[in-house]
Write a protein that holds these residues in place. Sequence first.
Motif, PDB file in Angstrom:
ATOM      1  N   PHE A   1       0.769  -1.264   0.167  1.00 15.58           N
ATOM      2  CA  PHE A   1       0.102  -0.063  -0.085  1.00 15.58           C
ATOM      3  C   PHE A   1       0.778   1.049   0.009  1.00 15.58           C
ATOM      4  O   PHE A   1       0.659   2.089  -0.854  1.00 15.58           O
ATOM      5  N   TRP A   2       1.789   1.234   0.760  1.00 18.34           N
ATOM      6  CA  TRP A   2       2.588   2.364   1.107  1.00 18.34           C
ATOM      7  C   TRP A   2       3.590   2.594  -0.130  1.00 18.34           C
ATOM      8  O   TRP A   2       3.960   3.927  -0.695  1.00 18.34           O
ATOM      9  N   ASP A   3       3.988   1.431  -0.967  1.00 16.45           N
ATOM     10  CA  ASP A   3       4.760   1.589  -2.184  1.00 16.45           C
ATOM     11  C   ASP A   3       3.899   2.211  -3.126  1.00 16.45           C
ATOM     12  O   ASP A   3       4.439   2.928  -3.839  1.00 16.45           O
ATOM     13  N   ALA A   4       2.563   2.101  -3.126  1.00 19.23           N
ATOM     14  CA  ALA A   4       1.732   2.334  -4.217  1.00 19.23           C
ATOM     15  C   ALA A   4       1.289   4.020  -4.050  1.00 19.23           C
ATOM     16  O   ALA A   4       1.408   4.711  -5.017  1.00 19.23           O
TER      17      ALA A   4
ATOM     18  N   ALA B   1       8.352   3.188  -4.181  1.00 18.75           N
ATOM     19  CA  ALA B   1       8.762   2.425  -3.272  1.00 18.75           C
ATOM     20  C   ALA B   1      10.155   2.943  -2.780  1.00 18.75           C
ATOM     21  O   ALA B   1      10.506   2.730  -1.654  1.00 18.75           O
ATOM     22  N   LYS B   2      10.578   4.082  -3.624  1.00 15.89           N
ATOM     23  CA  LYS B   2      11.727   4.711  -2.993  1.00 15.89           C
ATOM     24  C   LYS B   2      11.503   5.589  -1.533  1.00 15.89           C
ATOM     25  O   LYS B   2      12.286   5.610  -0.839  1.00 15.89           O
ATOM     26  N   VAL B   3      10.481   6.211  -1.721  1.00 13.47           N
ATOM     27  CA  VAL B   3      10.218   7.060  -0.524  1.00 13.47           C
ATOM     28  C   VAL B   3       9.616   6.086   0.748  1.00 13.47           C
ATOM     29  O   VAL B   3       9.922   6.337   1.856  1.00 13.47           O
ATOM     30  N   ALA B   4       8.735   5.242   0.250  1.00 15.71           N
ATOM     31  CA  ALA B   4       8.415   4.495   1.443  1.00 15.71           C
ATOM     32  C   ALA B   4       9.162   3.560   2.033  1.00 15.71           C
ATOM     33  O   ALA B   4       9.078   3.205   3.393  1.00 15.71           O
TER      34      ALA B   4
ATOM     35  N   LEU C   1       8.264   1.839   5.752  1.00 13.34           N
ATOM     36  CA  LEU C   1       7.020   1.545   5.438  1.00 13.34           C
ATOM     37  C   LEU C   1       6.906   0.628   4.127  1.00 13.34           C
ATOM     38  O   LEU C   1       6.041  -0.070   3.890  1.00 13.34           O
ATOM     39  N   GLY C   2       8.101   0.871   3.407  1.00 17.45           N
ATOM     40  CA  GLY C   2       7.945   0.124   2.105  1.00 17.45           C
ATOM     41  C   GLY C   2       8.716  -1.233   2.067  1.00 17.45           C
ATOM     42  O   GLY C   2       9.184  -1.748   3.198  1.00 17.45           O
ATOM     43  N   GLU C   3       8.748  -2.142   0.992  1.00 16.54           N
ATOM     44  CA  GLU C   3       9.270  -3.450   1.067  1.00 16.54           C
ATOM     45  C   GLU C   3      10.610  -3.340   0.848  1.00 16.54           C
ATOM     46  O   GLU C   3      11.470  -4.128   1.405  1.00 16.54           O
TER      47      GLU C   3
ATOM     48  N   ARG D   1      -2.507  -0.082  -7.994  1.00 17.37           N
ATOM     49  CA  ARG D   1      -1.043   0.475  -8.270  1.00 17.37           C
ATOM     50  C   ARG D   1      -0.659   0.461  -9.757  1.00 17.37           C
ATOM     51  O   ARG D   1      -0.411   1.482 -10.312  1.00 17.37           O
ATOM     52  N   GLU D   2      -0.925  -0.929 -10.278  1.00 18.05           N
ATOM     53  CA  GLU D   2      -0.541  -1.088 -11.818  1.00 18.05           C
ATOM     54  C   GLU D   2      -1.612  -0.281 -12.590  1.00 18.05           C
ATOM     55  O   GLU D   2      -1.184   0.288 -13.748  1.00 18.05           O
ATOM     56  N   ALA D   3      -2.717  -0.381 -12.160  1.00 17.33           N
ATOM     57  CA  ALA D   3      -3.758   0.348 -13.045  1.00 17.33           C
ATOM     58  C   ALA D   3      -3.678   1.909 -12.907  1.00 17.33           C
ATOM     59  O   ALA D   3      -3.796   2.695 -14.034  1.00 17.33           O
TER      60      ALA D   3
END
Length: 312
Positions: free
Chosen positions: A150-153, A157-160, A166-168, A280-282
């Motif tokens: 969710f947070w990557d979206a 990803a860089k910020v999360a 928060l991110g993977e 995210r992809e959409a």
Amino acid sequence: MSSCAGPAAGEPERVVVVVVLYNSAEHLADFLSSLPAGLAGVDHELVAVDNDSSDGSPDLVEELAPDATVIRTGRNGGYAAGINAGVAAAGPHTAVLLLNSDVRLRPGCVPELLRRMRATHAGIVVPRLTDASGRLIDSMRREPSVAHSFWDAVLSAKVAGRVLELGETVTNPAAYGVEQWVDWAEGSTQLVSRECWDVCGPWDESFFLYCEETDFDLRARDAGLGTLYVPTAEVVHLEGGSSVSVDWLWRLQQVNRVRLFRRRNGRAATLAFWLVTLLREASRAALGRSKNRAAARGLLEPRLLTRSEGAR
């Protein structure tokens, strides 16, 4: 982490170096030339597994490294299948060094990884990665989760990955100066203890490409044989371009992420993970990005969430 015993008393270290080839000829001379300094005297066996290259990759290995074992599989079964074939063909060993052909070992890399593996009882150890320009590659990862996705979206990803974990992906540069346990790591360079391989078994060949290292590293962690990031061992990863469609690769990566998550989580969590990934992809596809459009189509295939697929 549980204890992962090293070699038996008096048994010397012996590393089997497994590299999987697929039209890798342009990388092989520099790859092979980096091995002596990177291994720095560690007893080893090189096994090159060719996934049906059309550019003469296996012939080039035989020419440049006549002592190597070269396996021609006659098919492109994927990265995990190549790794498994290489390990199965290897002689006695205390650890397995899994490498992409586009990496370059820095001097002393492998002895340092072995030293930290034995000192910490890690099942898997991974080095600090930089690209061809010397820039840090964000190689450490957290376990895939609904929250991370969710947070990557939302944030990217860089910020999360930098804000409050928060991110993977771990994207805080300061983190890469510290030795630490990680859930999993990018798979271009991984040193796996023999004990870890014996406990976890081979890599899952149902992941043709992407998520095979995630699956293996998480299974190792579950068994108490975790992954240790070692910043004092360094490798250059060129991350070169591929002749394969970027759209197809991105689609495969996102579909495999959902497949892996489904194996490790319940239906409700999987639906949430799938929905966040699809949104995210959409949203990126709506901006005209073809790779995200391809991924969204892949995520909408009914069998992704309905077919039976047993976990290991």
